[in-house]
Design an enzyme around this catalytic site. Structure first.
Site, PDB file in Angstrom:
ATOM      1  CG  HIS A  83       4.011   1.158   1.348  1.00  0.00           C
ATOM      2  ND1 HIS A  83       5.391   0.787   0.503  1.00  0.00           N
ATOM      3  CD2 HIS A  83       3.397   2.051   1.220  1.00  0.00           C
ATOM      4  CE1 HIS A  83       5.063   1.828  -0.633  1.00  0.00           C
ATOM      5  NE2 HIS A  83       4.021   2.724  -0.152  1.00  0.00           N
TER       6      HIS A  83
ATOM      7  CD  GLU B  87      -0.790   2.486  -0.858  1.00  0.00           C
ATOM      8  OE1 GLU B  87      -0.703   3.583  -0.686  1.00  0.00           O
ATOM      9  OE2 GLU B  87       0.152   1.643  -0.518  1.00  0.00           O
TER      10      GLU B  87
END
Length: 261
Positions: free
Chosen positions: A97, A169
């Site tokens: 992430h 993302e």
């Protein structure tokens, strides 16, 4: 056909009591839905994993960890291993992430080691990929994504690649007021599919799921799901409340029906 995915990461939210309340409300809200054609996961903080796994037992919702170490055990203060995640009831693990890269100095070379360990343990890695605002401005988005994905899967046999979920993302869109435009998302997902096709072959590329995250909401989710190469949504703050995630699950389930028709 690739099964669509509805996922959310709770980040540093929802302790044990809140996890139980969230699970009970989410289960009630999605019970009337036909979720048989999709996969659903939530990623609680470590202290809530076992509780959440028990609370979601028997439902379509699986749980996963937000990170893990690349070793089985040892002197790694503050870390958690794949076997510990499994023992807590996890099926998934999120890796790479942007917050881990930005604030904790993680690299995709380390991510590759984590992918290897997760795959060996039987966990499903959700590998985040995305370019920064500067990389986007310099026109390097696709090259950055190629470097990230190929580093992450390096050494994996081609036939195992579809067991990994790739989560695009864009780092400049996470937590922003708006998600990337559907056209931009379509271009990047098409580029990721092409990278896989070039390096793993068309059949492997076609089976691998690429989901989108980055300021996704119930309002923009349908347009993103209508993109052919988008295989699901990975949602942050819009799903921190169970009613928000229930709406995302509904959107993904509806998209699965449309794509099967």
């Amino acid at each position: 056909m690739r099964r669509l995915v509805a996922g959310t990461g709770w980040k540093m939210n929802n302790g044990i009591a809140d996890s139980i309340r969230y699970a009970e409300e989410l289960k009630a809200r999605i019970a009337p839905l036909d979720t048989s054609a999709i996969d659903i996961y939530v990623l609680p903080p470590f202290t809530s994993l076992a509780t959440a796994a028990q609370a979601f037992a028997g439902s379509p919702v699986a749980v996963g960890g937000q990170n893990m170490h690349w070793e089985d055990a040892g002197s790694w203060t503050g870390e958690i291993s794949a076997s510990m995640l499994l023992e807590a009831g996890c099926r998934y693990v999120e890796l790479a992430h942007s917050e881990r890269l930005q604030h904790f100095g993680e690299t995709y070379e380390l991510v590759r080691r984590k992918v290897d360990k997760a795959m060996d343990a039987g966990l499903i890695p959700v590998v985040c990929l995305g370019e920064t605002a500067q990389e986007k401005a310099e026109g390097r988005s696709d090259q950055v994504l190629a470097d990230q994905v190929l580093t992450s899967i390096d050494g994996q046999p081609d036939e195992r690649i579809p067991e990994i979920i790739l989560a695009y993302e864009p780092r400049w869109a996470i937590g922003a007021a708006e998600a990337a435009s559907p056209d931009y998302v379509e271009e990047r997902h098409r580029a990721l599919r092409a990278i896989l096709k070039k390096h793993c072959g068309e059949e492997i590329a076609g089976r691998t799921r690429i989901i989108y995250g980055g300021s996704v909401t119930p309002e923009n989710g349908r347009a993103i799901l209508d993109i052919e190469d988008v295989n699901g949504l990975f949602v942050g703050r819009a799903a921190w409340r169970p009613e928000g995630f229930a709406r995302i699950v509904e959107l993904v389930a509806d998209a699965a029906r449309r794509k099967q028709a």
